[in-house]
Design an enzyme around this catalytic site. Structure first.
Site, PDB file in Angstrom:
ATOM      1  N   ASP A 121       7.325  12.717  19.896  1.00  0.00           N
ATOM      2  CA  ASP A 121       6.762  11.624  20.672  1.00  0.00           C
ATOM      3  C   ASP A 121       7.649  10.400  20.541  1.00  0.00           C
ATOM      4  O   ASP A 121       8.021  10.008  19.429  1.00  0.00           O
ATOM      5  CB  ASP A 121       5.351  11.285  20.177  1.00  0.00           C
ATOM      6  CG  ASP A 121       4.277  11.863  21.068  1.00  0.00           C
ATOM      7  OD1 ASP A 121       4.257  11.480  22.251  1.00  0.00           O
ATOM      8  OD2 ASP A 121       3.462  12.663  20.595  1.00  0.00           O
TER       9      ASP A 121
ATOM     10  N   GLU B  52       4.463  11.080  29.916  1.00  0.00           N
ATOM     11  CA  GLU B  52       3.014  11.025  30.104  1.00  0.00           C
ATOM     12  C   GLU B  52       2.731   9.939  31.128  1.00  0.00           C
ATOM     13  O   GLU B  52       2.873   8.747  30.843  1.00  0.00           O
ATOM     14  CB  GLU B  52       2.312  10.686  28.782  1.00  0.00           C
ATOM     15  CG  GLU B  52       0.798  10.610  28.922  1.00  0.00           C
ATOM     16  CD  GLU B  52       0.127   9.828  27.798  1.00  0.00           C
ATOM     17  OE1 GLU B  52      -1.069  10.065  27.567  1.00  0.00           O
ATOM     18  OE2 GLU B  52       0.770   8.979  27.164  1.00  0.00           O
TER      19      GLU B  52
ATOM     20  N   HIS C  49      -3.824  16.394  23.019  1.00  0.00           N
ATOM     21  CA  HIS C  49      -4.640  15.825  21.944  1.00  0.00           C
ATOM     22  C   HIS C  49      -5.689  14.839  22.451  1.00  0.00           C
ATOM     23  O   HIS C  49      -6.446  14.287  21.651  1.00  0.00           O
ATOM     24  CB  HIS C  49      -3.734  15.127  20.924  1.00  0.00           C
ATOM     25  CG  HIS C  49      -2.893  14.054  21.542  1.00  0.00           C
ATOM     26  ND1 HIS C  49      -1.777  14.342  22.295  1.00  0.00           N
ATOM     27  CD2 HIS C  49      -3.002  12.714  21.537  1.00  0.00           C
ATOM     28  CE1 HIS C  49      -1.241  13.208  22.724  1.00  0.00           C
ATOM     29  NE2 HIS C  49      -1.969  12.207  22.280  1.00  0.00           N
ATOM     30  N   ASP C  50      -5.741  14.607  23.777  1.00  0.00           N
ATOM     31  CA  ASP C  50      -6.704  13.660  24.349  1.00  0.00           C
ATOM     32  C   ASP C  50      -7.786  14.324  25.194  1.00  0.00           C
ATOM     33  O   ASP C  50      -8.693  13.631  25.660  1.00  0.00           O
ATOM     34  CB  ASP C  50      -5.967  12.643  25.240  1.00  0.00           C
ATOM     35  CG  ASP C  50      -5.136  11.651  24.447  1.00  0.00           C
ATOM     36  OD1 ASP C  50      -5.454  11.425  23.262  1.00  0.00           O
ATOM     37  OD2 ASP C  50      -4.170  11.101  25.011  1.00  0.00           O
TER      38      ASP C  50
ATOM     39  N   ASP D 158       5.548   8.800  25.449  1.00  0.00           N
ATOM     40  CA  ASP D 158       4.162   8.366  25.416  1.00  0.00           C
ATOM     41  C   ASP D 158       3.936   7.133  26.303  1.00  0.00           C
ATOM     42  O   ASP D 158       4.718   6.183  26.259  1.00  0.00           O
ATOM     43  CB  ASP D 158       3.774   8.028  23.968  1.00  0.00           C
ATOM     44  CG  ASP D 158       2.338   7.561  23.850  1.00  0.00           C
ATOM     45  OD1 ASP D 158       1.428   8.381  24.113  1.00  0.00           O
ATOM     46  OD2 ASP D 158       2.115   6.384  23.520  1.00  0.00           O
TER      47      ASP D 158
END
Length: 562
Positions: free
Chosen positions: A97, A256, A331-332, A202
């Site tokens: 990330d 992202e 992860h969200d 990110d």
């Protein structure tokens, strides 16, 4: 135009919950190294590791205090170099990330920035004077934060506000300042020279800001994406990053960009000629059910037609001009088998969902535990929640609608980002084999039944199905068709059957059912040559009609249309 990342199969590791090598209850870098053989057995050859940088952990490491240092809880730079060495020996690429939008408020740049208005680091961040109305001090604008409340935080020392579109402890960087660009390029170089193969970028769609004028959406604080999402300046910054950092190192980059990025924006970010990023994650397909409209999971329904439209739209748009990631969650987002599958048909639905996603054109990104069908956690109260955005959102909603407390609680627990962050289920042993000591977060009670150890010894397990899918993509004679063949959705308006054709050197039909009832698939215009993959032991084909059992998935090689 072919690149190594087009032929890779990725796997996202949420480090804190993956595997604990030193029994302190927290996953770590050495834990990943220990499990690389497992990932190699699964067949993945690319891993994305979530942040392990030094951090106060306000947002589980996405609030970086030092980009050059590994957090003590995760290990050391030496540990990371050993991980890279072993990964490379197994043919596994590694991406990290890259947190570009913000730092922690404890980062040395921000510590300096807030000292005075003329500090050399002041312009590393976004500072604005208060607005005064009738003598009352107000935020510079009415822009809201993704995590609830205002996007501005008052700092008494210099009587100004800093912008923070996420947590109060995550001040936004000012990308208009060339020194920020130079500093972040140096960060990227450090990790690339250590041997990483690229970055997951990110919150990369939020680097630019609109002029600081109130949103017209409301007079009150309001979340207005258009003030800091997918603005034109973003592309300028990314082109410079690509030219000065990514291109010289041959780095793979995946951005992202969220659910508000249009197809046109995604093309600007990641078409083959964009000179910005290799590909982008979008979340258009992640919430195609009624989860936000219900308070009882028994009422959950999947919008299969909507799901088909979204996935087909992205496939069609990028068929010649760019490349896509293939993923059900990160992860969200909720665990896919809980979100789109069925607990009554746990194994069947998990395999079906994997089949329809990973037989598509693009690069798969499997989220840890997905390959064994891990499910959402049965949260009962806010006391069990760790995620800062869920907590903030819950309290802000309660403040606005105190009479709806019970409904707000139920919705918060169903949609929290904590579902995918529970502990990886390695075995039926204590703490799901994750650690000898109490883990930092919850272990799903179903770990006794759903775990890696149990599935490794079962040739019909979800894990085994994922292995087959990955093998088809990487090693079979269908590889060229699966990787680069055309994608054509069929039965677009069928409410439960998800089916499409891949056409390359061969022609494949992929069929998946979202129904708990039997469905009929008419094969009159298809001539089957060979069964390639199925999640049942046989296929019921009578009079040119397939009877699809609950959550059945089938891949057939077929002749050209009759």
């Amino acid at each position: 135009m072919k690149h190594w990342w087009m032929e890779s199969v990725g796997y996202q590791i949420y480090i804190k919950s993956f595997f604990d090598s030193n029994n302190d209850g927290i996953g770590d870098i050495n834990g990943i190294t220990e499990k690389l053989d497992y990932l190699h057995l699964l067949g993945v050859n690319l891993i994305w590791i979530t942040p392990f940088y030094d951090s106060p952990m306000d947002d589980n490491g996405y609030d970086v205090r030092d980009y050059y240092k590994v957090s003590n809880m995760y290990g050391t730079i030496d540990d990371f170099e050993r991980l890279i060495e072993k990964a490379k020996s197994l043919g596994i690429k590694v991406i990290l990330d890259f947190v570009l939008n913000h730092t922690s408020d404890e980062h040395p740049w921000f510590v300096e920035s807030r000292k005075s208005r003329n500090n050399p680091f002041r312009d590393y961040y976004i500072w604005q004077d208060p607005k005064y109305v009738n003598g009352k001090r107000l935020e510079p604008t009415n822009w809201g934060s993704f995590f609830g409340g205002s996007a501005w935080k008052y700092d008494e020392a210099t009587n100004q506000y800093y912008m923070k579109i996420f947590s109060d402890k995550m001040p936004d960087l000012n990308w208009k300042n060339p020194k920020v660009m130079d500093s972040m390029i140096n960060v990227g170089k450090f990790w690339l020279e250590l041997g990483v193969d690229g970055f997951r970028m990110d919150a990369v769609s939020h680097l630019e800001r609109a002029p600081f004028i109130d949103s017209a959406f409301s007079k009150d604080i309001v979340l207005d994406w258009f003030k800091f999402s997918n603005l034109e300046g973003n592309h300028t910054y990314l082109k410079e990053l690509n030219e000065k950092l990514f291109k010289p190192y041959g780095a793979f980059t995946i951005g992202e960009v969220g659910g508000e990025a249009s197809i046109d924006e995604a093309i600007k970010y990641s078409s083959f000629t964009s000179n910005e990023m290799s590909m982008v994650f979008n979340f258009d397909h992640n919430w195609k059910n009624n989860v936000f409209d219900i308070t009882d999971l028994k009422d959950l329904k999947v919008d299969v037609i909507g799901l088909k439209k979204v996935l087909s739209k992205w496939q069609e748009t990028f068929k010649t001009i760019g490349w896509l990631p293939l993923n059900w969650l990160n992860h969200d987002q909720p665990r896919v088998v809980s979100h789109y599958g069925s607990m009554d048909y746990h194994s069947e639905s998990a395999k079906m969902l994997a089949t329809i996603m990973y037989m598509s054109r693009g690069t798969p990104f499997i989220y840890q535990g997905e390959e064994i069908g891990m499910t959402n956690y049965p949260f009962k109260s806010m006391d069990e929640i760790n995620d800062v955005s869920t907590i903030n959102s819950y309290h802000n909603q309660i403040k606005d609608r105190p009479n709806d407390k019970e409904m707000i609680l139920k919705k918060s627990l169903m949609t929290t980002r904590d579902h995918p962050r529970t502990i990886m289920q390695w075995s039926s042993q204590k703490n799901a084999g994750f650690s000898q000591n109490k883990p930092w977060f919850h272990v799903n009670p179903n770990f006794i039944e759903i775990n890696v150890s149990k599935q490794l010894s079962d040739p019909n397990s979800i894990f085994a199905h994922y292995q087959k899918l990955i093998s088809l993509r990487r090693f079979s004679n269908y590889k060229e068709t699966i990787l680069y063949g055309d994608y054509q959705m069929i039965l677009q308006d069928h409410p439960t059957i998800f089916s499409y054709i891949r056409k390359g050197p061969q022609k494949l039909v992929i069929i998946g059912s979202f129904s708990k009832d039997n469905e009929t698939f008419d094969t009159n215009n298809l001539k089957f040559k060979k069964l390639v993959l199925s999640n049942y032991k046989d296929v019921i084909l009578v009079n040119n009609k397939i009877t699809l059992r609950p959550y059945e998935a089938i891949v057939y090689e077929v002749e050209e249309s009759l």
